[in-house]
Scaffold this motif. Structure first.
Motif, PDB file in Angstrom:
ATOM      1  N   ALA A  39      52.757 -81.251  17.096  1.00 53.26           N
ATOM      2  CA  ALA A  39      52.380 -82.639  16.883  1.00 53.26           C
ATOM      3  C   ALA A  39      53.113 -83.208  15.676  1.00 53.26           C
ATOM      4  O   ALA A  39      53.438 -82.492  14.735  1.00 53.26           O
ATOM      5  N   ARG A  40      53.364 -84.512  15.699  1.00 53.45           N
ATOM      6  CA  ARG A  40      53.974 -85.186  14.577  1.00 53.45           C
ATOM      7  C   ARG A  40      53.003 -85.250  13.398  1.00 53.45           C
ATOM      8  O   ARG A  40      51.809 -85.456  13.584  1.00 53.45           O
ATOM      9  N   ALA A  41      53.553 -85.099  12.208  1.00 55.99           N
ATOM     10  CA  ALA A  41      52.727 -85.219  11.004  1.00 55.99           C
ATOM     11  C   ALA A  41      52.575 -86.672  10.584  1.00 55.99           C
ATOM     12  O   ALA A  41      51.666 -87.017   9.836  1.00 55.99           O
ATOM     13  N   ASP A  42      53.489 -87.543  11.039  1.00 56.85           N
ATOM     14  CA  ASP A  42      53.511 -88.951  10.638  1.00 56.85           C
ATOM     15  C   ASP A  42      53.597 -89.094   9.128  1.00 56.85           C
ATOM     16  O   ASP A  42      53.012 -89.988   8.516  1.00 56.85           O
ATOM     17  N   LEU A  43      54.334 -88.176   8.508  1.00 58.56           N
ATOM     18  CA  LEU A  43      54.623 -88.211   7.075  1.00 58.56           C
ATOM     19  C   LEU A  43      56.084 -87.826   6.866  1.00 58.56           C
ATOM     20  O   LEU A  43      56.616 -86.992   7.613  1.00 58.56           O
ATOM     21  N   VAL A  44      56.720 -88.419   5.877  1.00 59.50           N
ATOM     22  CA  VAL A  44      58.023 -87.935   5.438  1.00 59.50           C
ATOM     23  C   VAL A  44      57.899 -87.552   3.965  1.00 59.50           C
ATOM     24  O   VAL A  44      57.012 -88.042   3.258  1.00 59.50           O
ATOM     25  N   GLY A  45      58.774 -86.676   3.516  1.00 62.09           N
ATOM     26  CA  GLY A  45      58.652 -86.127   2.171  1.00 62.09           C
ATOM     27  C   GLY A  45      59.738 -86.601   1.222  1.00 62.09           C
ATOM     28  O   GLY A  45      60.873 -86.869   1.638  1.00 62.09           O
ATOM     29  N   LEU A  46      59.390 -86.695  -0.044  1.00 67.77           N
ATOM     30  CA  LEU A  46      60.337 -86.984  -1.115  1.00 67.77           C
ATOM     31  C   LEU A  46      60.003 -86.070  -2.281  1.00 67.77           C
ATOM     32  O   LEU A  46      58.885 -86.099  -2.800  1.00 67.77           O
ATOM     33  N   VAL A  47      60.965 -85.246  -2.689  1.00 70.34           N
ATOM     34  CA  VAL A  47      60.797 -84.375  -3.848  1.00 70.34           C
ATOM     35  C   VAL A  47      61.690 -84.904  -4.964  1.00 70.34           C
ATOM     36  O   VAL A  47      62.894 -85.103  -4.769  1.00 70.34           O
ATOM     37  N   ILE A  48      61.113 -85.141  -6.131  1.00 78.33           N
ATOM     38  CA  ILE A  48      61.858 -85.650  -7.280  1.00 78.33           C
ATOM     39  C   ILE A  48      61.960 -84.550  -8.319  1.00 78.33           C
ATOM     40  O   ILE A  48      60.953 -83.970  -8.711  1.00 78.33           O
ATOM     41  N   LYS A  49      63.178 -84.254  -8.737  1.00 78.24           N
ATOM     42  CA  LYS A  49      63.389 -83.242  -9.775  1.00 78.24           C
ATOM     43  C   LYS A  49      63.927 -83.949 -11.016  1.00 78.24           C
ATOM     44  O   LYS A  49      65.119 -84.229 -11.125  1.00 78.24           O
ATOM     45  N   ARG A  50      63.021 -84.305 -11.896  1.00 81.40           N
ATOM     46  CA  ARG A  50      63.336 -85.004 -13.130  1.00 81.40           C
ATOM     47  C   ARG A  50      62.399 -84.482 -14.221  1.00 81.40           C
ATOM     48  O   ARG A  50      61.295 -84.029 -13.925  1.00 81.40           O
ATOM     49  N   PRO A  51      62.806 -84.556 -15.493  1.00 77.64           N
ATOM     50  CA  PRO A  51      61.871 -84.205 -16.562  1.00 77.64           C
ATOM     51  C   PRO A  51      60.632 -85.084 -16.472  1.00 77.64           C
ATOM     52  O   PRO A  51      60.717 -86.302 -16.272  1.00 77.64           O
ATOM     53  N   ALA A  52      59.468 -84.479 -16.606  1.00 76.91           N
ATOM     54  CA  ALA A  52      58.221 -85.226 -16.457  1.00 76.91           C
ATOM     55  C   ALA A  52      58.137 -86.395 -17.430  1.00 76.91           C
ATOM     56  O   ALA A  52      57.626 -87.461 -17.092  1.00 76.91           O
ATOM     57  N   ARG A  53      58.676 -86.225 -18.621  1.00 82.13           N
ATOM     58  CA  ARG A  53      58.579 -87.272 -19.637  1.00 82.13           C
ATOM     59  C   ARG A  53      59.417 -88.501 -19.286  1.00 82.13           C
ATOM     60  O   ARG A  53      59.104 -89.623 -19.699  1.00 82.13           O
ATOM     61  N   SER A  80      62.288 -77.334 -10.796  1.00 78.00           N
ATOM     62  CA  SER A  80      63.581 -76.660 -10.702  1.00 78.00           C
ATOM     63  C   SER A  80      64.076 -76.741  -9.265  1.00 78.00           C
ATOM     64  O   SER A  80      63.328 -77.120  -8.340  1.00 78.00           O
ATOM     65  N   LEU A  81      65.340 -76.368  -9.065  1.00 75.41           N
ATOM     66  CA  LEU A  81      65.893 -76.334  -7.716  1.00 75.41           C
ATOM     67  C   LEU A  81      65.150 -75.326  -6.855  1.00 75.41           C
ATOM     68  O   LEU A  81      64.854 -75.585  -5.679  1.00 75.41           O
ATOM     69  N   GLU A  82      64.816 -74.182  -7.426  1.00 75.66           N
ATOM     70  CA  GLU A  82      64.086 -73.160  -6.671  1.00 75.66           C
ATOM     71  C   GLU A  82      62.725 -73.679  -6.230  1.00 75.66           C
ATOM     72  O   GLU A  82      62.279 -73.416  -5.109  1.00 75.66           O
ATOM     73  N   ASP A  83      62.070 -74.420  -7.100  1.00 74.42           N
ATOM     74  CA  ASP A  83      60.785 -75.023  -6.768  1.00 74.42           C
ATOM     75  C   ASP A  83      60.939 -76.023  -5.623  1.00 74.42           C
ATOM     76  O   ASP A  83      60.121 -76.073  -4.700  1.00 74.42           O
ATOM     77  N   GLU A  84      61.995 -76.826  -5.669  1.00 74.38           N
ATOM     78  CA  GLU A  84      62.241 -77.809  -4.616  1.00 74.38           C
ATOM     79  C   GLU A  84      62.492 -77.127  -3.272  1.00 74.38           C
ATOM     80  O   GLU A  84      61.952 -77.537  -2.240  1.00 74.38           O
ATOM     81  N   LEU A  85      63.285 -76.070  -3.270  1.00 69.88           N
ATOM     82  CA  LEU A  85      63.567 -75.349  -2.026  1.00 69.88           C
ATOM     83  C   LEU A  85      62.293 -74.734  -1.450  1.00 69.88           C
ATOM     84  O   LEU A  85      62.083 -74.737  -0.233  1.00 69.88           O
ATOM     85  N   GLY A 135      78.261 -78.574  -2.699  1.00 69.95           N
ATOM     86  CA  GLY A 135      77.685 -77.324  -2.207  1.00 69.95           C
ATOM     87  C   GLY A 135      76.182 -77.311  -2.317  1.00 69.95           C
ATOM     88  O   GLY A 135      75.585 -76.316  -2.736  1.00 69.95           O
ATOM     89  N   ASP A 136      75.542 -78.413  -1.934  1.00 69.46           N
ATOM     90  CA  ASP A 136      74.108 -78.594  -2.128  1.00 69.46           C
ATOM     91  C   ASP A 136      73.304 -77.578  -1.311  1.00 69.46           C
ATOM     92  O   ASP A 136      73.314 -77.602  -0.081  1.00 69.46           O
ATOM     93  N   ALA A 137      72.588 -76.693  -2.009  1.00 70.22           N
ATOM     94  CA  ALA A 137      71.791 -75.665  -1.339  1.00 70.22           C
ATOM     95  C   ALA A 137      70.649 -76.276  -0.541  1.00 70.22           C
ATOM     96  O   ALA A 137      70.172 -75.677   0.432  1.00 70.22           O
ATOM     97  N   ARG A 138      70.204 -77.455  -0.925  1.00 62.74           N
ATOM     98  CA  ARG A 138      69.103 -78.094  -0.206  1.00 62.74           C
ATOM     99  C   ARG A 138      69.521 -78.474   1.214  1.00 62.74           C
ATOM    100  O   ARG A 138      68.758 -78.284   2.175  1.00 62.74           O
ATOM    101  N   LEU A 170      67.816 -77.133   4.656  1.00 63.06           N
ATOM    102  CA  LEU A 170      67.202 -78.052   5.612  1.00 63.06           C
ATOM    103  C   LEU A 170      67.853 -77.936   6.986  1.00 63.06           C
ATOM    104  O   LEU A 170      67.171 -78.044   8.013  1.00 63.06           O
ATOM    105  N   THR A 171      69.167 -77.706   7.016  1.00 65.35           N
ATOM    106  CA  THR A 171      69.843 -77.481   8.297  1.00 65.35           C
ATOM    107  C   THR A 171      69.321 -76.217   8.956  1.00 65.35           C
ATOM    108  O   THR A 171      69.042 -76.192  10.162  1.00 65.35           O
ATOM    109  N   ALA A 172      69.166 -75.153   8.184  1.00 65.59           N
ATOM    110  CA  ALA A 172      68.647 -73.896   8.723  1.00 65.59           C
ATOM    111  C   ALA A 172      67.204 -74.039   9.198  1.00 65.59           C
ATOM    112  O   ALA A 172      66.811 -73.445  10.209  1.00 65.59           O
ATOM    113  N   LEU A 173      66.422 -74.853   8.483  1.00 61.46           N
ATOM    114  CA  LEU A 173      65.022 -75.049   8.864  1.00 61.46           C
ATOM    115  C   LEU A 173      64.863 -76.012  10.029  1.00 61.46           C
ATOM    116  O   LEU A 173      63.797 -76.061  10.655  1.00 61.46           O
TER     117      LEU A 173
END
Length: 338
Positions: free
Chosen positions: A56-70, A103-108, A131-134, A138-141
């Motif tokens: 079933a569709r989740a009817d959601l799309v995701g956005l991950v932001i990797k920036r310093p919290a401050r 971090s990038l690992e957290d995002e992945l 060479g974006d690992a993300r 995402l292609t593999a997933l």
């Protein structure tokens, strides 16, 4: 609380509950309304694993932001981008799931979890890099994606909504050069990002064509503190720049504060210019000269493109972003001797 509990309370079968809560035909409008009311009363929520099995569709799309919290709370770019994404998604009653990664690992890891539990139908990527690992993950997933980039994607890759950062940088430099500035520096974002590399290359080519000294570029993490540190370094040089280009309004406002602290007049002693053109750039004094882009529209285009990608069998074409124009304000003028 399971669908069986909802079915028992509503006096219907579990299949009827599935039809009603997933928006599928098979039950009358009255039965659907009764089941939805019971589900709301009992606090029922869909089971992620069950949704993954059913497809079933989740009817959601995701956005991950990797920036310093401050720095994130002061970056108007993301506020406007999120508003634009929401606007583009609500046309099809799709929601936005937002997470901040450290971090990038957290995002992945977030993308793996979202795919495993079928939490989202696709994702929007920001800050692409070589060479974006993300993108590889995402292609593999098999998770659809749209990238906010500075160039169209290669054939077969995830589509982009793009703005030519090289051309945008050249436009701003042409204006500063026409004012008479020859010692131009830049306070940039992290060097790993594609748009940072594109702006640096455009700046180097622009100055080389005019046989001008190379610009000093000081990289930052986009935070206010790093922007202040970089500006202080530039203004303390024996031959300080007569103009500084900042990669974001947050960095530029931090630089403006340092200039005031050091007794350097803006724009008499140093001109300051920026990208983004957020409300912050228009509210400070002097008001900042910026390259203006409609970030809300940028987000709307990305949302609509992602929805098309989710429904498509293969990668859809990339789309150019909104036009970027020069907005001249009080923070720039012809250079004068310090």
């Amino acid at each position: 609380m399971t669908s069986a509990d909802v079915a028992h309370r509503a006096g219907v079968s579990t299949s009827a509950v599935s039809y009603a809560l997933n928006g599928r035909p098979g039950v009358s409008d009255a039965t659907r309304a009764r089941i939805q009311a019971v589900a709301a009363e009992l606090g029922w929520r869909p089971n992620s694993a069950a949704r993954a099995l059913s497809g079933a569709r989740a009817d959601l799309v995701g956005l991950v932001i990797k920036r310093p919290a401050r720095s994130l709370g002061t970056e108007a770019f993301y506020t406007d981008l999120i508003a634009g994404l929401q606007s583009g998604l609500q046309e099809q009653h799709v929601g936005l799931s937002l997470l901040v990664a450290s971090s990038l690992e957290d995002e992945l890891a977030i993308y793996r979890e979202w795919t495993r539990d079928r939490r989202v139908d696709g994702v929007v990527l920001t800050d692409p890099r070589q060479g974006d690992a993300r993108l590889e993950l995402l292609t593999a997933l098999g998770l659809p994606a749209v990238v906010l980039s500075n160039h169209p994607s290669e054939p077969g890759q995830a589509p982009t909504v793009w703005i030519d950062d090289g051309a945008v940088t050249s436009t701003l430099l042409e204006y500063l050069w026409a004012l008479g500035h020859r010692r131009i520096a830049r306070v940039s974002g992290p060097e790993k990002y594609e748009h940072t590399v594109r702006r640096t290359a455009a700046m180097a080519a622009f100055l080389a064509e005019r046989q001008a000294p190379p610009a000093q570029v000081v990289a930052t993490d986009y935070s206010e503190g790093d922007g202040a540190r970089a500006t202080r370094h530039l203004l303390s040089r024996r031959k300080a720049p007569t103009a500084i280009v900042f990669d974001s309004d947050v960095l530029a406002v931090a630089g403006l504060g340092v200039a005031y602290e050091m007794g350097v007049s803006v724009p008499r002693d140093v001109s300051i210019a920026s990208f983004d053109d957020s409300a912050m750039a228009r509210l400070v004094r002097p008001r900042l000269t910026t390259m203006s882009q409609d970030t809300v529209e940028f987000g709307e285009r990305a949302a609509r493109l992602l929805l098309r990608q989710i429904d498509a069998d293969g990668p859809v074409p990339s789309e150019q972003g909104p036009l970027v124009t020069l907005s001249v304000r009080d923070s720039t003028s012809p250079p004068t001797s310090r």
